[in-house]
Design a protein around this motif. Sequence first.
Motif, PDB file in Angstrom:
ATOM      1  N   GLU A 112       8.374 -13.224  -5.396  1.00 33.56           N
ATOM      2  CA  GLU A 112       7.636 -11.811  -5.537  1.00 33.56           C
ATOM      3  C   GLU A 112       8.239 -11.110  -6.765  1.00 33.56           C
ATOM      4  O   GLU A 112       9.509 -10.547  -6.809  1.00 33.56           O
TER       5      GLU A 112
ATOM      6  N   ARG B 101      -1.071   4.867  -1.658  1.00 38.87           N
ATOM      7  CA  ARG B 101      -0.339   3.775  -0.982  1.00 38.87           C
ATOM      8  C   ARG B 101       1.251   3.981  -1.270  1.00 38.87           C
ATOM      9  O   ARG B 101       2.015   3.869  -0.601  1.00 38.87           O
TER      10      ARG B 101
ATOM     11  N   PRO C 118       0.942  -4.674  -9.365  1.00 43.18           N
ATOM     12  CA  PRO C 118       1.510  -3.282  -9.432  1.00 43.18           C
ATOM     13  C   PRO C 118       2.322  -2.911  -8.222  1.00 43.18           C
ATOM     14  O   PRO C 118       1.809  -2.973  -7.169  1.00 43.18           O
TER      15      PRO C 118
ATOM     16  N   ASP D  44      -8.352  -4.741  -0.594  1.00 42.52           N
ATOM     17  CA  ASP D  44      -8.861  -3.634  -0.081  1.00 42.52           C
ATOM     18  C   ASP D  44      -8.943  -3.556   1.614  1.00 42.52           C
ATOM     19  O   ASP D  44      -8.179  -2.966   2.023  1.00 42.52           O
ATOM     20  N   ASP D  45      -9.565  -4.442   2.211  1.00 42.00           N
ATOM     21  CA  ASP D  45      -9.538  -4.607   3.718  1.00 42.00           C
ATOM     22  C   ASP D  45      -8.306  -5.433   3.579  1.00 42.00           C
ATOM     23  O   ASP D  45      -8.370  -6.736   3.379  1.00 42.00           O
ATOM     24  N   PHE D  46      -7.246  -5.189   4.545  1.00 42.50           N
ATOM     25  CA  PHE D  46      -6.013  -5.949   4.625  1.00 42.50           C
ATOM     26  C   PHE D  46      -6.216  -7.459   5.112  1.00 42.50           C
ATOM     27  O   PHE D  46      -5.814  -8.322   4.432  1.00 42.50           O
TER      28      PHE D  46
ATOM     29  N   SER E  73       3.501  -6.390   1.892  1.00 45.89           N
ATOM     30  CA  SER E  73       2.738  -6.108   3.441  1.00 45.89           C
ATOM     31  C   SER E  73       2.139  -7.541   3.364  1.00 45.89           C
ATOM     32  O   SER E  73       2.130  -8.287   4.595  1.00 45.89           O
TER      33      SER E  73
ATOM     34  N   ALA F  37       0.505  -2.071  -4.443  1.00 49.06           N
ATOM     35  CA  ALA F  37      -1.105  -2.721  -4.414  1.00 49.06           C
ATOM     36  C   ALA F  37      -0.952  -3.645  -2.799  1.00 49.06           C
ATOM     37  O   ALA F  37      -1.825  -4.012  -2.434  1.00 49.06           O
ATOM     38  N   GLY F  38       0.299  -4.065  -2.409  1.00 48.68           N
ATOM     39  CA  GLY F  38       0.432  -4.499  -0.882  1.00 48.68           C
ATOM     40  C   GLY F  38       1.022  -5.768  -0.905  1.00 48.68           C
ATOM     41  O   GLY F  38       0.935  -6.557  -0.016  1.00 48.68           O
TER      42      GLY F  38
END
Length: 206
Positions: free
Chosen positions: A102, A134, A14, A170-172, A21, A17-18
């Motif tokens: 992507e 975010r 979604p 959660d933790d990148f 990144s 969500a990252g």
Amino acid sequence: MTQKKGNLFILSAPSGAGKSSLYKALLKADENVRISVSHTTRAPRTGEEHGREYFFVDVDSFLDMIAEDAFFEHAQVFDNFYGTSKQAIFDMLDQGLDVILEIDWQGAQQVRAQYPDAIGIFILPPSVEALGERLKGRGTDAEDVIARRMAKAVNEMSHYNEYEYVIINDDFDEAFQQLQAIFVAMRTRMPLIREIHTDLINDLLS
Ligand code: GDP
Ligand code: ADP
Ligand code: 5GP
């Protein structure tokens, strides 16, 4: 479809969500990886460049490309069209590069149907609240756009089980390590090794 020298990856999540990144970190860390640049009819965001994030085109040009069969897959996401051109991926796969698409779950379904070797990775946020924060924190979208993306997030996330790998961002750093591990492991898949190291295998078996 004949075996290519590179792997094709589908990265979906979604909005917020990252995934951008994560793939940007991977592009920096792994010179064998490339991102496919999609075509879109949405307007560029501040900082986006034609040919880098997307090829930004008008609706008529997009429809012309559909008519010319130029797209590997295309879909309507939110109010805009998005598509992956065939040219954006096949040259790179032939050269032995890993290519990331992507794209959203609709595009992913089209890609899998045509290219069953594609490797699907879904990124989930650690919570709905984190997803909202975010999207706001990124500062690229207007409030109404964020509200619509949040409303669509549950629908998008409900497709997580169509993907082979799921990463909870959660933790990148931890999420990034998981992503890297998938890419590294996929390079040892048998059909790929057979294609790349044909001479070695012939030597060993003769
Ligand atoms: P979302 O994931 O659906 O919210 O959309 P994007 O992935 O486009 O947005 C995340 C951020 O990544 C935006 O600020 C974009 O400018 C940026 N971005 C940078 N490079 C790329 C790229 O190659 N493709 C895409 N899709 N986004 C990029
Ligand atoms: P997407 O491409 O999926 O829409 P982005 O990569 O643009 O998502 O990430 C959305 C926002 O969340 C960005 O501002 C990014 O810096 C931030 N972000 C990404 N991953 C994490 C994480 N693990 N923890 C905190 N913030 C994150
Ligand atoms: P954004 O406008 O935020 O860049 O992207 C919105 C959505 O469109 C995201 O879910 C993204 O994955 C999807 N998307 C981007 N490019 C493509 C593409 O080429 N094909 C498809 N099917 N979806 C795409």
